[in-house]
Design an enzyme around this catalytic site. Structure first.
Site, PDB file in Angstrom:
ATOM      1  N   ASP A 244       0.779  -1.265   0.065  1.00 26.50           N
ATOM      2  CA  ASP A 244      -0.003  -0.050  -0.021  1.00 26.50           C
ATOM      3  C   ASP A 244       0.937   1.156   0.033  1.00 26.50           C
ATOM      4  OD1 ASP A 244      -3.171   0.723   0.442  1.00 26.50           O
ATOM      5  OD2 ASP A 244      -1.603   2.264   1.613  1.00 26.50           O
TER       6      ASP A 244
ATOM      7  N   ASN B 248      -2.220  12.925  -3.618  1.00 30.95           N
ATOM      8  CA  ASN B 248      -2.977  13.672  -4.396  1.00 30.95           C
ATOM      9  C   ASN B 248      -3.551  15.075  -4.085  1.00 30.95           C
ATOM     10  OD1 ASN B 248      -3.412  11.569  -6.538  1.00 30.95           O
ATOM     11  ND2 ASN B 248      -4.820  10.758  -5.174  1.00 30.95           N
TER      12      ASN B 248
ATOM     13  N   ASP C 196      -1.393   9.473  -9.943  1.00 30.42           N
ATOM     14  CA  ASP C 196      -1.516   8.474 -11.060  1.00 30.42           C
ATOM     15  C   ASP C 196       0.112   7.955 -11.520  1.00 30.42           C
ATOM     16  OD1 ASP C 196      -4.063   8.559 -10.824  1.00 30.42           O
ATOM     17  OD2 ASP C 196      -4.540   9.811 -13.061  1.00 30.42           O
TER      18      ASP C 196
ATOM     19  N   GLU D 142      -4.753   2.459  -4.034  1.00 28.99           N
ATOM     20  CA  GLU D 142      -3.243   2.592  -3.957  1.00 28.99           C
ATOM     21  C   GLU D 142      -2.699   1.141  -3.409  1.00 28.99           C
ATOM     22  OE1 GLU D 142      -4.836   4.411  -0.200  1.00 28.99           O
ATOM     23  OE2 GLU D 142      -5.346   4.369  -2.337  1.00 28.99           O
TER      24      GLU D 142
END
Length: 403
Positions: free
Chosen positions: A266, A274, A283, A309
């Site tokens: 993770d 973000n 991304d 993620e």
């Protein structure tokens, strides 16, 4: 106008319909150049049969000495070359351009010789038929050497082989049975040309249908792969991962051997990435880590992005410590190597949980254990690896062993 014209229009009509079908298919699959070759081949075939059987017979020949036969037979040869390129292109085989050019040139040389210098219908027939037979035989030989995954691919091989036999032996058998091919004026009504009008539609339709089925199978496979693939990371998506991993776990059965381990990774503080740098950077982080996993994973491993993620890798044949070492190599992702693709002040990291299968374990039990180990890694400060059921500090232990 006699009823025979409708028979003569059979081959041009079939060729035109198949050319249109392949052309429409190519308009939606422009990356498949071999489909365009098939469209062009059938269009040329339709034109050649129209010229040979209809145009100059009912309209009259404007060319001296029936030179329209040069146009039609050149069309038959070019059609054979295009269909050869279509079949070989489907299997990504290198086109034999020199061979096709040499065979076509030799056939046209023989045709011109026996049409204008030493007129002979038999010579013309054998010149063109032998060339078409060699082209079909080349296709059969090439297809014999490649892996034919589907029944349609096998049929393409057999149709190519049957076409080669048809072109090479049919003129010999008819010449042996009837003694000649008849005079030039009645050639379209001869036994030989009647067999051409009968056999060519069957071969054309069988060849086209099998090529279309093969193309359809390719498209279905492509759609299935796309449905199971995560475009952002390039790995399997959750559905694809679970399907592949469940199949492996079921094949393993209830035994403890061979060993299987699962890794769940993770990305740390991903929401913050973000929010701070924007979703395009987020991304990019996902894509780069997916590329890192793909570069590390071997062929038997199953890797996928199973959440926003979150990533999972199933490691068949790995004991827990081997899986731990692999997880550490994933954690040591070379973010600095991609520094030009990420902001300078972005410090990406990943936390990883590892679990080992037990007798009778299923995928979801294994994932739950790996999730718990991942939670331990997050709780301990992130950017580290934890094994389910173990509290050992692996990096510290590894450092002591290296002293």
């Amino acid at each position: 106008m006699s009823a025979q014209i409708f028979i003569m229009l059979l081959n041009p009509g079939i060729g035109a319909l198949l050319a249109a079908a392949f052309f429409l298919l190519w308009l939606n699959q422009r990356d498949k150049t071999y489909v365009l070759y098939a469209a062009v081949g059938y269009a040329i075939s339709a034109t050649a049969f129209f010229v040979q059987d209809v145009a100059f017979r009912y309209i009259g020949s404007p060319l001296p000495m029936n030179a329209e036969r040069v146009v039609s037979n050149l069309g038959f040869l070019l059609c054979g070359c295009c269909l050869c390129l279509a079949v070989l292109g489907r299997f990504s085989l290198r086109p034999p351009v020199l061979f096709l050019t040499a065979v076509t040139t030799a056939a046209m040389g023989g045709l011109l010789w026996y049409l204008f210098i030493e007129p002979s219908i038999a010579g013309r027939v054998f010149s063109v038929s032998s060339a078409l037979g060699l082209i079909a035989a080349l296709m059969a030989v090439k297809l014999w050497r490649v892996e034919r995954k589907h029944l349609a691919d096998r049929f393409l091989f057999w149709i190519s082989a049957i076409s080669a036999v048809n072109y090479l032996l049919r003129p010999v058998l008819i010449l042996w049975a009837s003694g000649d091919f008849g005079p030039n004026e009645t050639f379209q009504s001869s036994l030989y040309w009647t067999t051409v009008q009968f056999s060519q539609p069957l071969i054309s339709i069988a060849f086209a249908l099998n090529l279309m089925v093969a193309i359809a199978i390719d498209l279905i496979g492509q759609l299935q792969r796309e449905a199971r693939t995560d475009k952002l990371s390039g790995l399997l998506n959750r559905r694809g991962f679970e399907d592949a991993a469940e199949a492996l776990m079921k094949a393993r059965g209830h035994s403890a051997s061979p060993p299987v381990c699962l890794i769940i990774a993770d990305l740390d503080h991903f929401k913050q990435i973000n929010d701070t740098f924007g979703h395009s950077v987020g991304d990019a982080v996902i894509g780069l880590f997916g590329r890192h996993i793909a570069s590390m994973a071997t062929g038997e491993m199953i890797a996928g992005r199973i959440g926003g993620e979150e990533f999972a890798i199933l490691l068949p044949g790995h004991e827990i410590q081997a899986a731990r070492l692999f997880a550490e190599s994933l954690r040591a992702c070379p973010w600095d190597y991609w520094s030009g693709m990420l902001p300078d002040n972005l410090a990406a990291s990943v936390s990883i949980g590892v679990s080992a299968a037990w007798p009778g374990a299923d995928l979801y039990g294994l994932m739950n254990h790996a999730d718990e180990a991942l939670y331990d890694a997050k709780k301990a400060g992130r950017d580290q690896v934890r094994i389910y059921g173990a509290s050992v500090d692996f990096p510290a232990t590894l450092a002591r062993l290296r002293r």
